[in-house]
Scaffold this motif. Structure first.
Motif, PDB file in Angstrom:
ATOM      1  N   SER A  40      62.105  16.999  55.310  1.00  0.00           N
ATOM      2  CA  SER A  40      61.904  16.446  53.976  1.00  0.00           C
ATOM      3  C   SER A  40      62.196  17.440  52.864  1.00  0.00           C
ATOM      4  N   THR A  65      66.748  11.452  53.256  1.00  0.00           N
ATOM      5  CA  THR A  65      66.518  10.645  52.061  1.00  0.00           C
ATOM      6  C   THR A  65      65.308  11.157  51.290  1.00  0.00           C
ATOM      7  N   VAL A  66      64.245  11.483  52.024  1.00  0.00           N
ATOM      8  CA  VAL A  66      63.062  12.055  51.388  1.00  0.00           C
ATOM      9  C   VAL A  66      63.382  13.409  50.764  1.00  0.00           C
ATOM     10  N   ASN A  68      66.303  14.423  49.669  1.00  0.00           N
ATOM     11  CA  ASN A  68      67.138  14.217  48.488  1.00  0.00           C
ATOM     12  C   ASN A  68      66.287  13.788  47.296  1.00  0.00           C
ATOM     13  N   GLU A  69      65.288  12.941  47.540  1.00  0.00           N
ATOM     14  CA  GLU A  69      64.376  12.560  46.465  1.00  0.00           C
ATOM     15  C   GLU A  69      63.592  13.761  45.959  1.00  0.00           C
ATOM     16  N   ARG A  70      63.230  14.652  46.882  1.00  0.00           N
ATOM     17  CA  ARG A  70      62.503  15.858  46.476  1.00  0.00           C
ATOM     18  C   ARG A  70      63.385  16.755  45.599  1.00  0.00           C
ATOM     19  N   THR A  72      65.854  15.879  43.644  1.00  0.00           N
ATOM     20  CA  THR A  72      66.064  15.284  42.317  1.00  0.00           C
ATOM     21  C   THR A  72      64.776  15.198  41.517  1.00  0.00           C
ATOM     22  N   ARG A  73      63.647  15.155  42.206  1.00  0.00           N
ATOM     23  CA  ARG A  73      62.362  15.037  41.528  1.00  0.00           C
ATOM     24  C   ARG A  73      61.827  16.372  41.054  1.00  0.00           C
TER      25      ARG A  73
END
Length: 282
Positions: A40, A65-66, A68-70, A72-73
């Motif tokens: 993650s 996916t997790v 990538n969200e991390r 960008t977040r």
């Protein structure tokens, strides 16, 4: 759960910090690091906090996916931590990491001498299992270590934290690493703790380089390949013989408790009452 559970996040961060410590990187400049089994993205985030640039690969698309969200977040969360009274606009620092979907058992698809170092957190042990008939653990391990040997620059190091299910798995991993030319060995932190025990495979190109020590006094044995292995089977004394069928002697019970401790299980301490027979039944 790795992305939301605070306890799991804390453990992952602690392991990654320890892996970075064992890499012995030059703190005066950023390093280009390969994160194998990045999951993650927790370990990649720690690498960024240490000022390094990284590339992460993982076999799970859901975990990527997790991650990538991390990535960008994180810049947005960092921006919220800035002083609200500051009238000047602060530029958001983009992530220094990149992600790739790949199975490490098929080899690493990078150019030779691409990375300064490599880390892996809780992923290496999965190469000891086969999910298909054509997946042979030893061949996958050799293919992985051979490609890792290629993509690391000379002078670089790799620290791979893993959880071996048995001592045979640790020996197999060490033998495959030595077979392709790596020097180094397994560093065991907290070997007598059931929860805190961690295995780190520390690899380098310098066979004369002194191996780092674990955080506690860990007795590491020398395997025939030259890679140090923590093997409980090799360190065991001869098993005491039980005198009669169904009768457990004091020596047998103490030996059994020592074996359980080596395997990381919680065992009551030895006292003067250990193995003492009761005079009668309750």
């Amino acid at each position: 759960k790795y992305d939301s559970a605070s306890r799991m996040i804390g453990i992952q961060r602690e392991i990654t910090d320890r892996a970075i410590e064992l890499l012995r990187l030059d703190s005066s400049k950023p390093s280009f690091i390969l994160d194998i089994g990045c999951g993650s993205g927790l370990s990649g985030q720690v690498l960024e906090e240490h000022g390094h640039v990284w590339v992460g690969c993982d076999v799970s698309r859901d975990m990527l996916t997790v991650a990538n969200e991390r990535l960008t977040r994180q810049p947005k969360e960092d921006a919220k931590m800035l002083d609200e009274d500051d009238e000047e606009d602060e530029e958001e620092n983009p992530s220094t990491g990149d992600l790739m979907h790949h199975d490490m058992g098929t080899g690493l698809p990078f150019r030779p001498a691409t990375f300064d170092a490599c880390i892996s957190i809780s992923a290496l042990q999965w190469l000891c299992y086969s999910n298909a008939k054509n997946q042979i653990p030893k061949k996958r391990l050799v293919r992985f270590f051979s490609s890792l040997y290629t993509v690391l620059r000379r002078g670089g190091r790799a620290v791979l934290q893993f959880y071996p299910e048995t001592a045979e798995q640790a020996i197999l991993i060490s033998e495959c690493a030595a077979k392709v030319g790596f020097a180094g060995g397994i560093v065991v932190d907290y070997p007598n703790s059931a929860k805190a025990k961690k295995h780190y495979l520390v690899l380098s190109f310098d066979k004369a380089q002194k191996q780092p020590q674990g955080l506690t006094d860990a007795s590491l044995l020398h395997n025939s390949t030259g890679v140090r292995v923590d093997s409980e089977e090799k360190s065991q004394k001869r098993r005491p013989v039980r005198k009669k069928k169904g009768v457990k002697t004091k020596e047998w019970i103490i030996h059994k408790k020592e074996t359980q401790r080596r395997r990381g299980k919680e065992v009551r301490p030895d006292t003067k009452y250990t193995a003492r027979r009761r005079p009668h039944k309750f």
